[in-house]
Design a protein around this motif. Structure first.
Motif, mmCIF file in Angstrom:
data_model
loop_
_atom_site.group_PDB
_atom_site.id
_atom_site.type_symbol
_atom_site.label_atom_id
_atom_site.label_comp_id
_atom_site.label_asym_id
_atom_site.label_seq_id
_atom_site.Cartn_x
_atom_site.Cartn_y
_atom_site.Cartn_z
ATOM 1 N N SER A 39 34.399 36.772 36.123
ATOM 2 C CA SER A 39 34.863 35.618 36.897
ATOM 3 C C SER A 39 35.635 34.632 36.026
ATOM 4 O O SER A 39 36.564 33.961 36.504
ATOM 5 C CB SER A 39 33.685 34.906 37.562
ATOM 6 N N GLN A 40 35.257 34.537 34.780
ATOM 7 C CA GLN A 40 36.000 33.663 33.872
ATOM 8 C C GLN A 40 37.421 34.150 33.677
ATOM 9 O O GLN A 40 38.293 33.384 33.257
ATOM 10 C CB GLN A 40 35.257 33.561 32.534
ATOM 11 N N GLN A 41 37.666 35.431 34.003
ATOM 12 C CA GLN A 41 39.013 35.999 33.968
ATOM 13 C C GLN A 41 39.601 36.113 35.381
ATOM 14 O O GLN A 41 40.557 36.858 35.601
ATOM 15 C CB GLN A 41 38.968 37.375 33.291
ATOM 16 N N LYS A 42 39.005 35.393 36.321
ATOM 17 C CA LYS A 42 39.454 35.331 37.716
ATOM 18 C C LYS A 42 39.202 36.618 38.500
ATOM 19 O O LYS A 42 39.820 36.855 39.541
ATOM 20 C CB LYS A 42 40.928 34.950 37.810
ATOM 21 N N ASP A 43 38.298 37.450 38.014
ATOM 22 C CA ASP A 43 37.900 38.647 38.758
ATOM 23 C C ASP A 43 36.499 38.391 39.304
ATOM 24 O O ASP A 43 35.512 38.449 38.571
ATOM 25 C CB ASP A 43 37.904 39.871 37.837
ATOM 26 N N HIS A 44 36.424 38.108 40.590
ATOM 27 C CA HIS A 44 35.149 37.725 41.198
ATOM 28 C C HIS A 44 34.491 38.882 41.950
ATOM 29 O O HIS A 44 33.523 38.671 42.685
ATOM 30 C CB HIS A 44 35.363 36.542 42.142
ATOM 31 N N SER A 45 34.998 40.077 41.763
ATOM 32 C CA SER A 45 34.446 41.229 42.474
ATOM 33 C C SER A 45 33.008 41.510 42.049
ATOM 34 O O SER A 45 32.187 41.962 42.865
ATOM 35 C CB SER A 45 35.315 42.467 42.240
ATOM 36 N N GLY A 46 32.677 41.253 40.796
ATOM 37 C CA GLY A 46 31.312 41.479 40.328
ATOM 38 C C GLY A 46 30.316 40.569 41.012
ATOM 39 O O GLY A 46 29.177 40.974 41.297
ATOM 40 N N VAL A 47 30.715 39.345 41.291
ATOM 41 C CA VAL A 47 29.850 38.410 42.016
ATOM 42 C C VAL A 47 29.584 38.945 43.418
ATOM 43 O O VAL A 47 28.445 38.961 43.897
ATOM 44 C CB VAL A 47 30.488 37.005 42.077
ATOM 45 N N ALA A 48 30.632 39.416 44.077
ATOM 46 C CA ALA A 48 30.483 39.941 45.439
ATOM 47 C C ALA A 48 29.602 41.186 45.464
ATOM 48 O O ALA A 48 28.756 41.347 46.359
ATOM 49 C CB ALA A 48 31.861 40.249 46.027
ATOM 50 N N THR A 49 29.783 42.061 44.479
ATOM 51 C CA THR A 49 28.965 43.280 44.429
ATOM 52 C C THR A 49 27.499 42.956 44.228
ATOM 53 O O THR A 49 26.619 43.485 44.928
ATOM 54 C CB THR A 49 29.454 44.206 43.295
ATOM 55 N N LEU A 50 27.215 42.081 43.259
ATOM 56 C CA LEU A 50 25.822 41.701 43.024
ATOM 57 C C LEU A 50 25.218 41.030 44.244
ATOM 58 O O LEU A 50 24.071 41.295 44.608
ATOM 59 C CB LEU A 50 25.725 40.764 41.817
ATOM 60 N N LEU A 51 25.977 40.153 44.888
ATOM 61 C CA LEU A 51 25.459 39.469 46.072
ATOM 62 C C LEU A 51 25.036 40.478 47.132
ATOM 63 O O LEU A 51 23.944 40.372 47.710
ATOM 64 C CB LEU A 51 26.512 38.521 46.631
ATOM 65 N N ALA A 52 25.859 41.475 47.368
ATOM 66 C CA ALA A 52 25.540 42.478 48.387
ATOM 67 C C ALA A 52 24.270 43.241 48.045
ATOM 68 O O ALA A 52 23.437 43.526 48.930
ATOM 69 C CB ALA A 52 26.715 43.441 48.545
ATOM 70 N N LEU A 53 24.068 43.578 46.786
ATOM 71 C CA LEU A 53 22.868 44.309 46.374
ATOM 72 C C LEU A 53 21.638 43.423 46.437
ATOM 73 O O LEU A 53 20.562 43.852 46.888
ATOM 74 C CB LEU A 53 23.046 44.841 44.957
ATOM 75 N N LEU A 54 21.788 42.183 45.988
ATOM 76 C CA LEU A 54 20.632 41.292 45.875
ATOM 77 C C LEU A 54 20.175 40.741 47.212
ATOM 78 O O LEU A 54 19.021 40.343 47.355
ATOM 79 C CB LEU A 54 20.973 40.144 44.925
ATOM 80 N N GLN A 55 21.048 40.728 48.193
ATOM 81 C CA GLN A 55 20.634 40.255 49.507
ATOM 82 C C GLN A 55 19.746 41.276 50.212
ATOM 83 O O GLN A 55 18.971 40.922 51.097
ATOM 84 C CB GLN A 55 21.861 39.933 50.361
ATOM 85 N N THR A 56 19.845 42.545 49.821
ATOM 86 C CA THR A 56 18.975 43.600 50.367
ATOM 87 C C THR A 56 18.435 44.429 49.198
ATOM 88 O O THR A 56 18.778 45.602 49.041
ATOM 89 C CB THR A 56 19.739 44.496 51.362
ATOM 90 N N PRO A 57 17.571 43.840 48.380
ATOM 91 C CA PRO A 57 17.187 44.459 47.104
ATOM 92 C C PRO A 57 16.209 45.618 47.229
ATOM 93 O O PRO A 57 16.000 46.341 46.246
ATOM 94 C CB PRO A 57 16.539 43.299 46.348
ATOM 95 N N PHE A 58 15.622 45.816 48.402
ATOM 96 C CA PHE A 58 14.660 46.902 48.569
ATOM 97 C C PHE A 58 15.321 48.188 49.059
ATOM 98 O O PHE A 58 14.691 49.239 49.077
ATOM 99 C CB PHE A 58 13.552 46.491 49.545
#
Length: 493
Positions: free
Chosen positions: A448-467
């Motif tokens: 994200s510090q390099q303006k690539d926020h795809s990692g944030v979106a990917t983690l959010l999707a996994l962490l919202q349904t972590p089971f």
């Protein structure tokens, strides 16, 4: 003069506001506007929280919304405020604190407070700049939603917005704002503030507001002779005990459990130097600033009780009897262990309590600690063993195979006659595959510090349904790399 946003250029987020906390009056807050940040951009968004707020599906497409949630444009109908509180920090009375960089837009008609964290200096900034940096904002955004996904009471996060404006910490970093959402952001420290200053009238007004809004049953209880304030303290103690049981069961370290970081609603609040355990170490300290280990993982339940005792002292002018106040804390000592054992039984696939459960739980925790076994991976693999009978993936995480085999025998005997499929399903719903490990957050931050926020979106999707299994995402559920142990997280944010 009120700062109620009636500007012709105010952003209409589609939210309708009601007085909420602001109805308490100016003794409790200062009205002010956020300080604009230039050239803002989206970093991460939670559509789940947007749905909770009732925002339209295209809410994020408006430049005005982006500007408003970065503090650069007023919000139509909002009355932004920063609240005052005090507190104990690392066990020492710190005096007046307050929202030093958090500005609350108000409370929606749906009963949710919306707050901008990092939106600029307030009267309570104590010399700070009122800003938040991108790295800590991403961590808070992701962990707020991760905890919700785990079923743990928490404040939520609607979004993170960024700006290239410089923020000076140990080094120059870029600024960001987190839009936080909760039924209430009232903390233990709000009560401590007015009690410490012997402002009993304001203390009573605050307690009455919180009781009437969030704990109405305390008005009609026969507990403590009908003392609503003592019943309120007991209810807060029990919510806090249940929260701490969930933290300990999932392996979550908060890192800075000051009284001003304790929610009156029993929510996880103020994500700073938090960490989910990698290798299980009960004495783990996740906050690099905590040189004495006050907030080590295994100290969290005791610290929570200490903080509740501080709250009891603050409420004493209303409760009126010290013995009654102490009695109101007593249930913490039973609720916490009962809740913790219940959570751990579920992790073991056990639906009913039985004699011998406590040694079974303590036995596996000792084994995990002795081998610094990865906490999340062990529990998830144990769930797999219950489903398919293959024990080797579980044994592989232990150096002490004989010790594990002995424990497994007791575990198997405890499950004799049970439905393994049902037990496996309970375990899968109790043992997440994905948690927000430090190295995963760090990788998303660096991108994200390099303006690539795809990692944030990917983690959010996994962490919202972590089971869930999330096929193809196993790399996010694997063992941490060696460099993960070198990550240092402090109170600097």
């Amino acid at each position: 003069m009120s700062l109620l946003a009636e500007d012709t250029e105010a952003a209409d987020l589609g939210l309708r506001w009601k007085p909420g906390f602001a109805a308490l009056g100016p003794a409790f807050f200062t009205e002010l506007r956020p300080t604009p940040l230039p050239d803002s951009y989206w970093v991460g968004r939670s559509e789940a929280v947007a749905g909770e707020l009732g925002l339209p599906t295209d809410w994020h497409e408006s430049k005005a919304t982006l500007a408003a949630l970065t503090g650069s444009m007023p919000v139509a109908g909002a009355r932004p405020i920063a609240t005052v509180y005090s507190g104990h920090q690392f066990g020492v009375w710190a005096g007046q604190l307050g929202d030093g960089r958090a500005i609350m837009l108000g409370e929606t008609e749906g009963g949710l407070e919306v707050q901008l964290k990092g939106a600029g200096r307030t009267p309570y900034s104590r010399g700070g700049d009122g800003r938040a940096v991108l790295r800590s904002s991403i961590r808070e955004f992701l962990c707020s939603e991760a905890m919700h996904g785990l079923g743990i009471p928490t404040t939520r996060a609607l979004c993170v917005t960024g700006s290239d404006a410089p923020v000076y910490r140990e080094e120059i970093e870029s600024a960001a704002v987190v839009t936080r959402v909760a039924p209430s952001f009232v903390r233990f420290g709000h009560f401590e503030h007015f009690a410490a200053n012997q402002r009993d009238e304001e203390l009573r007004a605050l307690a009455d507001y919180v009781i009437d809004r969030y704990y109405p049953a305390c008005r009609t209880t026969d507990r403590f002779g009908g003392n609503a304030y003592a019943a309120f303290l007991e209810a807060v103690s029990e919510r806090t005990a249940a929260l701490l049981a969930q933290w300990q069961a999932v392996g979550f370290c908060h890192g800075v459990m000051n009284t001003d970081n304790m929610s009156i609603l029993g929510l996880t609040i103020d994500y700073g130097p938090f960490q989910f355990l990698d290798g299980f170490d009960p004495r783990h300290i996740c906050n690099h600033s905590d040189t004495q280990g006050r907030y080590a993982f295994n100290q969290q339940p005791n610290v929570a009780y200490w903080n509740l005792f501080c709250l009891a002292q603050a409420l004493l002018p209303l409760i009126g009897d010290q013995e009654v106040a102490v009695a109101a804390l007593e249930s913490y000592k039973t609720v916490f262990p009962n809740e913790f054992e219940g959570r751990m039984r579920a992790k073991l696939g056990l639906t009913q309590a039985a004699e011998g459960d406590r040694p079974l739980i303590e036995g596996v925790l000792k084994l995990l600690a002795a081998g610094k076994v990865d906490y999340t991976i062990f529990w998830r693999r144990l769930s797999g063993y219950m489903a398919d009978g293959n024990v080797e993936p579980v044994r592989d995480v232990f150096l002490d195979r004989a010790g594990f085999d002995a424990w497994l025998l007791s575990f198997s005997q405890r499950h004799a006659g049970t439905d393994r499929a049902l037990a496996a399903e309970l375990m899968r719903r109790s043992n997440p595959k994905f948690v927000l490990r430090n190295h995963l957050g760090q990788q998303a931050i660096e991108a994200s510090q390099q303006k690539d926020h795809s990692g944030v979106a990917t983690l959010l999707a996994l962490l919202q349904t972590p089971f869930e299994e999330h096929p193809g995402a196993d790399a996010y559920a694997g063992f941490p790399p060696d460099w993960a142990s070198t990550i240092e997280i402090s109170c600097s944010s």
